[in-house]
Design a protein around this motif. Sequence first.
Motif, PDB file in Angstrom:
ATOM      1  N   ALA A   1      20.495 103.254  58.417  1.00 25.61           N
ATOM      2  CA  ALA A   1      19.214 103.659  57.756  1.00 25.61           C
ATOM      3  C   ALA A   1      19.412 104.896  58.868  1.00 25.61           C
ATOM      4  CB  ALA A   1      18.188 103.540  57.833  1.00 25.61           C
ATOM      5  N   TRP A   2      19.665 104.608  60.415  1.00 26.74           N
ATOM      6  CA  TRP A   2      19.467 104.794  61.678  1.00 26.74           C
ATOM      7  C   TRP A   2      20.611 105.452  62.149  1.00 26.74           C
ATOM      8  CZ3 TRP A   2      16.264 101.199  59.741  1.00 26.74           C
ATOM      9  CH2 TRP A   2      15.562 100.890  59.850  1.00 26.74           C
ATOM     10  N   GLN A   3      21.281 105.169  61.935  1.00 28.19           N
ATOM     11  CA  GLN A   3      23.002 104.738  63.070  1.00 28.19           C
ATOM     12  C   GLN A   3      23.726 105.717  62.792  1.00 28.19           C
ATOM     13  OE1 GLN A   3      24.029 101.998  65.374  1.00 28.19           O
ATOM     14  NE2 GLN A   3      24.342 100.580  64.148  1.00 28.19           N
ATOM     15  N   GLU A   4      23.585 105.831  61.146  1.00 30.19           N
ATOM     16  CA  GLU A   4      25.217 106.695  60.158  1.00 30.19           C
ATOM     17  C   GLU A   4      25.394 107.951  59.617  1.00 30.19           C
ATOM     18  OE1 GLU A   4      28.482 105.190  57.295  1.00 30.19           O
ATOM     19  OE2 GLU A   4      27.514 103.579  58.847  1.00 30.19           O
ATOM     20  N   VAL A   5      25.180 108.983  59.766  1.00 33.68           N
ATOM     21  CA  VAL A   5      25.167 110.288  58.103  1.00 33.68           C
ATOM     22  C   VAL A   5      26.711 110.245  58.229  1.00 33.68           C
ATOM     23  CG1 VAL A   5      24.594 112.662  58.457  1.00 33.68           C
ATOM     24  CG2 VAL A   5      23.210 111.150  60.009  1.00 33.68           C
ATOM     25  N   ASN A   6      27.064 110.693  57.103  1.00 36.08           N
ATOM     26  CA  ASN A   6      27.956 110.857  56.093  1.00 36.08           C
ATOM     27  C   ASN A   6      27.932 112.457  55.561  1.00 36.08           C
ATOM     28  OD1 ASN A   6      29.670 108.778  56.505  1.00 36.08           O
ATOM     29  ND2 ASN A   6      27.672 107.603  55.641  1.00 36.08           N
ATOM     30  N   PHE A   7      28.235 113.069  56.037  1.00 36.87           N
ATOM     31  CA  PHE A   7      27.960 114.797  55.118  1.00 36.87           C
ATOM     32  C   PHE A   7      29.716 115.246  54.194  1.00 36.87           C
ATOM     33  CE2 PHE A   7      26.594 114.807  59.167  1.00 36.87           C
ATOM     34  CZ  PHE A   7      24.823 115.655  58.775  1.00 36.87           C
ATOM     35  N   PHE A   8      28.858 115.399  53.077  1.00 40.32           N
ATOM     36  CA  PHE A   8      30.211 115.433  52.231  1.00 40.32           C
ATOM     37  C   PHE A   8      29.895 117.782  51.727  1.00 40.32           C
ATOM     38  CE2 PHE A   8      29.652 111.495  51.808  1.00 40.32           C
ATOM     39  CZ  PHE A   8      30.267 110.801  51.253  1.00 40.32           C
TER      40      PHE A   8
END
Length: 78
Positions: A9-16
């Motif tokens: 929740a602090w270090q990963e972001v996935n964009f679609f």
Amino acid sequence: MSNTFCSKAWQEVNFFLSDRKIKHCCRAQPQMFPELLSRDFIDGNEEILDRRQKLLTGDKPQGCIACWEQEEQSGTSY
């Protein structure tokens, strides 16, 4: 703090981009993002702030249901 803690929740972001969705972990539930995507939304929207707070206090956020179910079945998760 609980026995379970996830740093995603602090270090990963996935964009679609084609679906206009964002996930703060490849296994998390996606959320729609606004027309104007900003850093404030990415890192400080109500859902991710709530998820982080719940993780810090040992609660199980709904957006992380895949991992909670896996932990219940096997004792560990992603």
